[in-house]
Scaffold this active site. Structure first.
Site, PDB file in Angstrom:
ATOM      1  N   GLY A 128      85.386  -7.234  24.088  1.00 56.83           N
ATOM      2  CA  GLY A 128      85.239  -8.220  25.151  1.00 56.83           C
ATOM      3  C   GLY A 128      83.791  -8.532  25.398  1.00 56.83           C
ATOM      4  N   GLY A 129      83.550  -9.251  26.496  1.00 56.37           N
ATOM      5  CA  GLY A 129      82.199  -9.676  26.816  1.00 56.37           C
ATOM      6  C   GLY A 129      81.271  -8.508  27.069  1.00 56.37           C
ATOM      7  CG  LEU A 153      94.524  -4.858  22.128  1.00 52.72           C
ATOM      8  CD1 LEU A 153      94.976  -5.359  23.495  1.00 52.72           C
ATOM      9  CD2 LEU A 153      95.593  -5.144  21.086  1.00 52.72           C
ATOM     10  CG  ASP A 191      81.796 -16.550  28.836  1.00 49.06           C
ATOM     11  OD1 ASP A 191      81.286 -17.421  28.101  1.00 49.06           O
ATOM     12  OD2 ASP A 191      81.903 -15.357  28.508  1.00 49.06           O
TER      13      ASP A 191
END
Length: 686
Positions: free
Chosen positions: A355-356, A352, A471
């Site tokens: 991410g971080g 997908l 964040d």
């Protein structure tokens, strides 16, 4: 004579019609449930009657429902518009959490117009779903024994008793306990999920229109009830209603039991004696059968030993290692093999996004066919384990409709995995920047803004600890199938107690969202989250990123562009042109001005999230004048911060050039040395 016989027959028929219908009882008494069939109890979900006569509503499975109702409805009124009858009930309950002090969600004594409740598990206790909450048409009365604090329903704590009418937001509630006398000082606390039997009484006095709820650890009923709530149940009750129990589990589970139950219309319920009720079974004993083979040759024995050694090695190699911190938070919700199968082996076509600190895959759980998002933390992430623990600790017990729900986790050697609800529409940034395939309307954007504000208010003020997200940005706002905004990615979150000062820590965040004071103080606070939220407001309204490193100096920082337009009286020039002028001007002006207010260089000049929510809901108006204040103005703060960053420190793509579409994350080794820093592109280690 014939006429007399006809009169007598008529009177007999009239008396028969006036007699209560036998199919509608007025009381019941169960000293245990052994041997009861469908004529005595209707069970739904995972509810079952155990061999010793204990009614088990739920087991230790996650997100399940258990219902147990008397199969025949009770008559609660003479007519649909009549006065409700008095009633009384007594029952013995036991709640056993899967892990000490970590259970959920609770059970409820229930009176409902149907025994086939279409409901959700978790915080809904198997009674209602989110779309039916608060509707008069529910005709629902319940007394909840709740072991999870839920912000959405305004729960007082994670160990309370509440009276619920047509909603899970209790009309009255109190911490679990009982009174040994008549004054408040005589209250003795009870822990609902202690695993010990608790006897409960629910009494409704129709003449006084009052519901009394009493609980005790013994068979003696205290004289003073725990809860008294004045209400006329006549409008709530229909003529005939079903009576029973409902329970549910969430991410963390508890086994919910009923040991005995009595109920009575227009009179006191028959008493229960805890000593005469069935007890919970003890832990199952494990018996090892020893089988001796007398005719096995030495060769076969040696071969078996080798094969067994290989099996044990592989089993140990593939085993999920459980460490101390995991026992405090909860169990592995999923096995590695289950998640590997769900994501088709973590294939690229299931990816997908990045991410971080890892990759996120779409998956379908093999048993329930539920779609999920699985975050797989990078093997080479040096802070992977620390951030993994932080994310679990931060959101494992958070419950809010605008937070991405953590469903579970798994850790197998170097693989660290988190499992979330699947957000069908991805992240917000895909709808704002560059050339999005779908353009969100202003109505949709404004709703998302309010959703994120509600989530941050919960994190900052309404959770049992202060949660600083650290964040907040468009790529961490996820959109579900109905385009509701949900805040996710808690890998950088920090928690501390209300009223305490946050400790100094490693400075992390995303450039453009990072408050100017954070690199200087090393402390992330709710004020720094508000600063990031201000950047989010401006980018949602304008469709521009908060920081464009390759833009002209005067256009590099979005907040300064907006500020300059505001001073010129042309702030609406910053509105995203892709809206084609279709927006609510009052809302747009408020969002742009609020973005400036939240982005103030002085932390104390920023509003709290509670104030932000009031602004967004239109409860209060924004100040007439906006001004820069503090030792760092908008532009000065960014200029000073950016001055320390060398161009060579910006991450390069595989082609050797900077990708302007990637987020830049910044981290400092300490709060006292800001000359050392690292920048990371989206998806890199932070």
């Amino acid at each position: 004579m014939t006429n007399l016989n006809m009169i007598l027959q008529f009177l007999s028929l009239l008396l028969f019609l006036l007699m209560p219908v036998s199919s509608q009882p007025d009381q019941l008494l169960y000293d245990g449930f052994k041997g009861l069939g469908s004529n005595n109890m209707t069970l739904n979900g995972v509810a079952e009657i155990e061999s010793n006569g204990v009614l088990k509503l739920t087991n230790d499975s996650s997100k399940v429902i258990g219902h147990a109702f008397y199969p025949t409805p009770f008559q609660f009124k003479n007519s649909s518009e009549g006065k409700a009858f008095s009633f009384s009930t007594s029952f013995a309950l036991v709640i056993v959490p899967e892990f000490p002090k970590l259970g959920g969600h609770g059970l409820a004594f229930t009176i409902a117009p149907t025994k086939d409740l279409k409901a959700h598990p978790a915080q809904y206790l198997g009674l209602l779903d989110s779309s039916d909450m608060g509707k008069f048409s529910n005709h629902l009365f319940a007394v909840e024994f709740d072991t999870a604090k839920d912000f959405e329903f305004g729960d007082i704590n994670d160990n309370h008793v509440g009276i619920d009418i047509n909603s899970l937001a209790s009309n009255a509630s109190a911490p679990a306990g009982y009174y040994t006398g008549n004054d408040d000082s005589s209250k003795q606390n009870l822990t609902l999920q202690s695993g010990n039997p608790i006897l409960a009484w629910v009494d409704y006095d129709a003449s006084q229109s009052v519901v009394n709820v009493t609980i005790s650890a013994s068979s003696t009923k205290p004289k003073r009830p725990l809860l008294s709530f004045h209400v006329d149940l006549s409008p709530i009750f229909e003529k005939s209603m079903y009576v029973g129990f409902s329970a549910s589990t969430g991410l963390l589970a508890s086994s919910h039991y009923i040991l005995g139950w009595s109920f009575k219309i227009n009179g006191p319920a028959p008493p229960l004696d805890l000593s005469s009720l069935p007890q919970l079974p003890g832990p199952k004993k494990k018996h090892t059968s020893l089988i001796i083979g007398v005719s096995v040759s030495c060769v076969v024995l040696a071969l078996c030993a080798v094969l067994f050694g290989i099996y044990m090695y592989r089993r140990h190699k593939n085993a999920d290692v459980i460490e101390a911190w995991e026992l405090e938070i909860g169990p592995h919700r999923y096995s590695y093999q289950e998640l590997k199968k769900a994501t088709k082996g973590f294939k690229d076509k299931q990816l997908l996004g990045q991410g971080g600190f890892g990759s996120v895959y779409k998956g379908t759980l093999p048993n329930s066919k539920t779609q999920v998002a699985v975050k797989r933390i990078s093997h080479d992430s040096k802070q992977g384990l620390r951030e993994f623990v932080s994310e679990i600790a931060s959101i494992g017990r958070l419950r809010h409709r605008n937070l991405v729900q953590l469903l579970g986790w798994c850790r197998r050697r170097g693989d660290l995995l988190l499992v979330y609800d699947f957000m069908a529409n991805g992240s917000l940034d895909k709808y704002l920047f560059d050339e999005p395939e779908t353009i969100l309307s202003w109505e949709q954007r404004f709703k998302i803004i309010k959703d994120v504000a509600s989530a941050l208010l919960y994190l900052h003020e309404d959770y049992e600890q202060v949660v600083v997200h650290r964040d907040v940005k468009a790529s961490n706002v996820l959109l579900d199938g109905e385009l509701n905004g949900r805040l996710g990615d808690f890998g950088l979150a920090r928690l501390y107690e209300h009223g305490a000062n946050p400790s100094t820590t490693r400075v992390v965040g995303t450039l453009g969202y990072l408050a100017p004071e954070v690199p200087r103080t090393g402390k992330a606070t709710p004020n720094s989250d508000v600063f990031a939220f201000g950047a989010l407001l401006l980018e949602v309204a304008s469709g521009l990123r908060p920081l464009e490193p390759k833009a002209l100096p005067e256009d590099m920082v979005l907040v300064d562009c907006v500020w300059n337009k505001f001073k010129q009286g042309r702030i609406l020039d910053m509105v995203d042109p892709r809206l084609n002028g279709v927006f609510n001007e009052r809302e747009m002006l408020m969002v742009l001005k609020l973005g400036l207010l939240c982005s103030n260089g002085a932390p104390n000049a920023r509003p709290s999230m509670r104030q932000v929510v009031r602004f967004l809901e239109g409860e209060v108006g924004l100040p007439d004048e906006l001004r820069k204040s503090g030792d760092l103005s908008y532009q000065e703060g960014f200029d000073e911060f950016l001055h320390t960053l060398e161009p060579s420190s910006i991450d390069q793509t595989s082609t050797g050039s900077y990708d302007r579409n990637r987020d830049m994350h910044v981290s400092f080794p300490s709060s006292t040395d800001t000359s050392l820093y690292t920048l990371h592109g989206k998806g890199e280690t932070r």
